[in-house]
Design a protein around this motif. Sequence first.
Motif, PDB file in Angstrom:
ATOM      1  N   VAL A 135     -41.763  28.591  54.052  1.00  0.00           N
ATOM      2  CA  VAL A 135     -42.348  29.158  55.274  1.00  0.00           C
ATOM      3  C   VAL A 135     -43.271  30.319  54.933  1.00  0.00           C
ATOM      4  CG1 VAL A 135     -41.827  30.364  57.431  1.00  0.00           C
ATOM      5  CG2 VAL A 135     -40.429  28.418  56.727  1.00  0.00           C
ATOM      6  N   ILE A 136     -42.805  31.202  54.057  1.00  0.00           N
ATOM      7  CA  ILE A 136     -43.615  32.365  53.672  1.00  0.00           C
ATOM      8  C   ILE A 136     -44.915  31.922  53.005  1.00  0.00           C
ATOM      9  CG2 ILE A 136     -43.711  34.306  52.049  1.00  0.00           C
ATOM     10  CD1 ILE A 136     -40.721  34.766  52.650  1.00  0.00           C
ATOM     11  N   CYS A 137     -44.812  30.996  52.061  1.00  0.00           N
ATOM     12  CA  CYS A 137     -46.004  30.552  51.327  1.00  0.00           C
ATOM     13  C   CYS A 137     -47.002  29.848  52.240  1.00  0.00           C
ATOM     14  CB  CYS A 137     -45.602  29.634  50.174  1.00  0.00           C
ATOM     15  SG  CYS A 137     -44.739  30.474  48.826  1.00  0.00           S
ATOM     16  N   LEU A 138     -46.514  29.018  53.153  1.00  0.00           N
ATOM     17  CA  LEU A 138     -47.418  28.321  54.062  1.00  0.00           C
ATOM     18  C   LEU A 138     -48.120  29.298  54.999  1.00  0.00           C
ATOM     19  CD1 LEU A 138     -45.367  25.114  54.966  1.00  0.00           C
ATOM     20  CD2 LEU A 138     -47.354  25.297  53.452  1.00  0.00           C
ATOM     21  N   LEU A 139     -47.393  30.299  55.481  1.00  0.00           N
ATOM     22  CA  LEU A 139     -48.015  31.293  56.346  1.00  0.00           C
ATOM     23  C   LEU A 139     -49.059  32.110  55.589  1.00  0.00           C
ATOM     24  CD1 LEU A 139     -44.904  32.559  58.357  1.00  0.00           C
ATOM     25  CD2 LEU A 139     -46.825  31.232  59.245  1.00  0.00           C
ATOM     26  N   LEU A 140     -48.735  32.502  54.370  1.00  0.00           N
ATOM     27  CA  LEU A 140     -49.709  33.224  53.563  1.00  0.00           C
ATOM     28  C   LEU A 140     -50.931  32.359  53.272  1.00  0.00           C
ATOM     29  CD1 LEU A 140     -47.381  35.044  50.981  1.00  0.00           C
ATOM     30  CD2 LEU A 140     -48.518  36.054  52.961  1.00  0.00           C
ATOM     31  N   LEU A 157     -42.015  28.456  43.559  1.00  0.00           N
ATOM     32  CA  LEU A 157     -40.668  28.105  44.015  1.00  0.00           C
ATOM     33  C   LEU A 157     -40.689  27.192  45.236  1.00  0.00           C
ATOM     34  CD1 LEU A 157     -39.036  31.636  43.611  1.00  0.00           C
ATOM     35  CD2 LEU A 157     -38.807  29.661  42.080  1.00  0.00           C
ATOM     36  N   SER A 158     -41.883  26.722  45.636  1.00  0.00           N
ATOM     37  CA  SER A 158     -41.996  25.831  46.790  1.00  0.00           C
ATOM     38  C   SER A 158     -42.936  24.684  46.463  1.00  0.00           C
ATOM     39  CB  SER A 158     -42.503  26.596  48.011  1.00  0.00           C
ATOM     40  OG  SER A 158     -42.742  25.709  49.084  1.00  0.00           O
ATOM     41  N   GLN A 159     -42.375  23.536  46.160  1.00  0.00           N
ATOM     42  CA  GLN A 159     -43.183  22.353  45.874  1.00  0.00           C
ATOM     43  C   GLN A 159     -43.931  21.879  47.112  1.00  0.00           C
ATOM     44  OE1 GLN A 159     -43.315  20.844  42.529  1.00  0.00           O
ATOM     45  NE2 GLN A 159     -42.631  22.958  42.345  1.00  0.00           N
ATOM     46  N   THR A 160     -43.332  22.060  48.281  1.00  0.00           N
ATOM     47  CA  THR A 160     -43.993  21.657  49.525  1.00  0.00           C
ATOM     48  C   THR A 160     -45.273  22.455  49.735  1.00  0.00           C
ATOM     49  OG1 THR A 160     -41.872  21.095  50.533  1.00  0.00           O
ATOM     50  CG2 THR A 160     -43.729  21.469  52.024  1.00  0.00           C
ATOM     51  N   ALA A 161     -45.191  23.766  49.532  1.00  0.00           N
ATOM     52  CA  ALA A 161     -46.370  24.613  49.698  1.00  0.00           C
ATOM     53  C   ALA A 161     -47.462  24.231  48.705  1.00  0.00           C
ATOM     54  CB  ALA A 161     -45.993  26.085  49.532  1.00  0.00           C
ATOM     55  N   LEU A 162     -47.098  23.982  47.460  1.00  0.00           N
ATOM     56  CA  LEU A 162     -48.087  23.586  46.461  1.00  0.00           C
ATOM     57  C   LEU A 162     -48.752  22.264  46.826  1.00  0.00           C
ATOM     58  CD1 LEU A 162     -46.249  24.516  43.125  1.00  0.00           C
ATOM     59  CD2 LEU A 162     -48.201  25.687  44.160  1.00  0.00           C
ATOM     60  N   SER A 163     -47.985  21.343  47.379  1.00  0.00           N
ATOM     61  CA  SER A 163     -48.541  20.059  47.787  1.00  0.00           C
ATOM     62  C   SER A 163     -49.556  20.236  48.910  1.00  0.00           C
ATOM     63  CB  SER A 163     -47.412  19.126  48.237  1.00  0.00           C
ATOM     64  OG  SER A 163     -47.920  17.852  48.585  1.00  0.00           O
ATOM     65  N   VAL A 164     -49.224  21.089  49.881  1.00  0.00           N
ATOM     66  CA  VAL A 164     -50.170  21.371  50.965  1.00  0.00           C
ATOM     67  C   VAL A 164     -51.444  22.001  50.409  1.00  0.00           C
ATOM     68  CG1 VAL A 164     -50.558  22.780  53.029  1.00  0.00           C
ATOM     69  CG2 VAL A 164     -48.385  21.578  52.729  1.00  0.00           C
ATOM     70  N   VAL A 212     -55.349  19.091  37.162  1.00  0.00           N
ATOM     71  CA  VAL A 212     -54.856  18.278  38.281  1.00  0.00           C
ATOM     72  C   VAL A 212     -54.502  16.870  37.810  1.00  0.00           C
ATOM     73  CG1 VAL A 212     -57.092  17.392  39.086  1.00  0.00           C
ATOM     74  CG2 VAL A 212     -55.257  17.778  40.717  1.00  0.00           C
ATOM     75  N   SER A 213     -55.135  16.409  36.732  1.00  0.00           N
ATOM     76  CA  SER A 213     -54.831  15.064  36.227  1.00  0.00           C
ATOM     77  C   SER A 213     -53.432  14.971  35.628  1.00  0.00           C
ATOM     78  CB  SER A 213     -55.871  14.644  35.181  1.00  0.00           C
ATOM     79  OG  SER A 213     -55.721  15.403  33.987  1.00  0.00           O
ATOM     80  N   VAL A 214     -52.905  16.092  35.119  1.00  0.00           N
ATOM     81  CA  VAL A 214     -51.570  16.070  34.516  1.00  0.00           C
ATOM     82  C   VAL A 214     -50.513  16.639  35.455  1.00  0.00           C
ATOM     83  CG1 VAL A 214     -52.516  16.265  32.190  1.00  0.00           C
ATOM     84  CG2 VAL A 214     -51.885  18.342  33.428  1.00  0.00           C
ATOM     85  N   SER A 215     -50.917  16.994  36.677  1.00  0.00           N
ATOM     86  CA  SER A 215     -49.972  17.574  37.628  1.00  0.00           C
ATOM     87  C   SER A 215     -49.086  16.501  38.247  1.00  0.00           C
ATOM     88  CB  SER A 215     -50.730  18.313  38.735  1.00  0.00           C
ATOM     89  OG  SER A 215     -49.850  18.758  39.742  1.00  0.00           O
ATOM     90  N   ASN A 216     -47.845  16.886  38.543  1.00  0.00           N
ATOM     91  CA  ASN A 216     -46.906  15.975  39.202  1.00  0.00           C
ATOM     92  C   ASN A 216     -46.681  16.324  40.673  1.00  0.00           C
ATOM     93  OD1 ASN A 216     -46.345  14.486  36.807  1.00  0.00           O
ATOM     94  ND2 ASN A 216     -45.008  16.158  36.121  1.00  0.00           N
ATOM     95  N   ILE A 217     -47.443  17.259  41.185  1.00  0.00           N
ATOM     96  CA  ILE A 217     -47.320  17.656  42.586  1.00  0.00           C
ATOM     97  C   ILE A 217     -47.759  16.505  43.485  1.00  0.00           C
ATOM     98  CG2 ILE A 217     -48.207  19.255  44.342  1.00  0.00           C
ATOM     99  CD1 ILE A 217     -46.307  20.575  42.463  1.00  0.00           C
ATOM    100  N   ARG A 218     -47.040  16.299  44.593  1.00  0.00           N
ATOM    101  CA  ARG A 218     -47.451  15.274  45.547  1.00  0.00           C
ATOM    102  C   ARG A 218     -48.847  15.580  46.076  1.00  0.00           C
ATOM    103  NH1 ARG A 218     -42.683  15.447  49.766  1.00  0.00           N
ATOM    104  NH2 ARG A 218     -42.831  17.632  49.086  1.00  0.00           N
ATOM    105  N   GLY A 219     -49.703  14.578  46.082  1.00  0.00           N
ATOM    106  CA  GLY A 219     -51.085  14.764  46.500  1.00  0.00           C
ATOM    107  C   GLY A 219     -52.040  14.988  45.356  1.00  0.00           C
ATOM    108  N   SER A 220     -51.523  15.160  44.145  1.00  0.00           N
ATOM    109  CA  SER A 220     -52.403  15.454  43.007  1.00  0.00           C
ATOM    110  C   SER A 220     -53.261  14.243  42.627  1.00  0.00           C
ATOM    111  CB  SER A 220     -51.587  15.928  41.803  1.00  0.00           C
ATOM    112  OG  SER A 220     -50.636  14.959  41.415  1.00  0.00           O
ATOM    113  N   ASN A 221     -52.755  13.028  42.848  1.00  0.00           N
ATOM    114  CA  ASN A 221     -53.569  11.843  42.545  1.00  0.00           C
ATOM    115  C   ASN A 221     -54.797  11.775  43.447  1.00  0.00           C
ATOM    116  OD1 ASN A 221     -51.825  10.976  40.523  1.00  0.00           O
ATOM    117  ND2 ASN A 221     -50.571   9.769  41.939  1.00  0.00           N
TER     118      ASN A 221
END
Length: 642
Positions: free
Chosen positions: A224-229, A282-289, A412-421
């Motif tokens: 929540v904090i990361c998305l708001l920031l 510490l937030s994979q969801t925020a990184l994906s967004v 970004v090519s070696v990232s495993n975050i959702r959305g990186s492809n």
Amino acid sequence: MQTVYLFIPLVCLAASLDVGLAGRSIGRIGAHSITIGAVASAFVLSVIVAVDVWGGVRFDGSIYTWAVSDGIKFEVGFLIDELSAVMIVVVTFVSLMVHIYTVGYMRDDPGYARFFSYISLFTFAMLILVMSNNFLQLFFGWEAVGLVSYLLIGFWFERESATFASLKAFLVNRVGDLGFLLGIAAVFYVFGSLDYKTVFASAPQYADVTIVGVFGREWGWLTVICLLLFVGAMGKSAQVPLHVWLPDSMEGPTPISALIHAATMVTAGIFMVARMSPLFELSQTALSVVVVIGAITALSMALIALVQNDIKRVVAYSTLSQLGYMTVALGASAYSVAIFHLATHAFFKALLFLCAGSVIVALHHEQDMRRMGALWRRMPITYLTALIGSVALVGIPPFSGYFSKDAIIEAVSVSNIRGSNFAHVAVLFGVFLTALYSFRLIFMVFHGKSNLSDENRKYAKESPWIITAPLLLLAIPSVLAGMILVGPVLSGHLFGDSVQPHGDHDSVIHGAAAMLSHAWNSIPLWLALAGLFFAWVLYVRKPSIPGRIVNSFGWVHQLFLRKYWIDEFYERAFVKGSQLLGRYFWQYSDRWIIDDGLVNGSARLVGRISSIVRSLQTGYVYHYAFSMILGLVALISWFLWI
């Protein structure tokens, strides 16, 4: 060294106040001498601080306690580490070049001193932002750059379009700033502190702490904090869908376009997310967004740049696209690479904006590229530096953009975050588009057939040295910065532990020599060369083809030209919607309930009661005696009944 840290931003503030308050008495020479001297001093001190930082000197401490509430200290302090050192050097250098350039560009403007006061104040606000060691001071710098940008974008306030653009920038940024403020409030609620060091040290303890959302779903507090920031970063760094203010900011003078788009306001969001890397990691969801929003911005804004004919707007949409690249790097946890591209981009994008301004001045403020052409003989220095800036932007080795952009694509090519492809495909296609729109500008402005007006054809010539000197100085880091910085950046030595270690998302480490030796095996390089080739074919070899493409695919052209109708949607949904809502409240709440009901209604009620009471005042004694008898009978009946 604390005195030096204080002096870097405060000397810019002092110069701004001096010129702003005494501009008429000190004259034009005094105005630019004071501000240029102040920013030059800040740049020299920034270099000294950077050398000390990379020599092992760090500082994280409070300078002044502003307030204490319930045991919580609200302080003014500085965090001087590798990240802030890079930022202050980039900000002060680009600002210095813009200040020098402004002497020539604004020489005939009646608001000469006022403009210098504003840009010096803008530099102060950005320095406070990047040097802060707590969220309170960060928010002060954050809001200050927004306020001064409003003043600068609307500098020519006599023009309605400039006033509208400044108001639009201010309001759109307020949307992002609301999320940013809520994020800071959430940080204070969870951690009980606004100090970076305390928050970052405690963050792992709150990695699994959740909150129940409005629909009953659990959300991690850090998410929540990361998305708001990040909402705040979307506003400042103009990410979709809060990007609409940035192209309209071109209504301001060209020097401030360069300063806003290159090293200050739009990079504030990128810097903030990099600074908050211990939270975002510490937030994979925020990184994906973050990575998805960045990819959408990088691709969609590059497509719009293809159809723009205003020379400044082409560069503006290029800025939007490149900010998307930086955001993608942040989402892929390659924070140091994002700041690397921020730094190289600051040099060549400031160069391109100032080159555009040089052309505009030479052509008596003509900005339509369709009325230019064949300027390379008339303006050789502007042409050469614009070519350097464009090649750096496209990412042709050994220019600086090649190293930073290629590092982003690799990360970004070696990232495993959702959305990186999706992001990887977007940034690869963006390389081709960047080359296409960049060299479309070069070929339309400097090559091909001359489309100048008779007056411009007669008088167009190279700009004076006060304008061309900053171009040459910015061209140097546009060529060399990538080769110098790529090794320390990718090895982790440049930024040290000022950003969160990349962990599983780290990019493959290469040095400048290794990247150059493998350049011809790089897909992005071939995509860039393909874009350059297509631009040459379309705008030099066969200039009739673009017109036929527009006629055949008119709806696609309109889609990009109208910017996906996002502005129209905002106009109808929010502007018109707010007007309708306001009209409804005015008609029903204000007029009917408040005016007719409470105000006029109470007056009418008093009038009616008073008319009834007045009718009882007949003036006859026997009427009053009869009333007294009735009252007495009523009282006796009441006492007998109880």
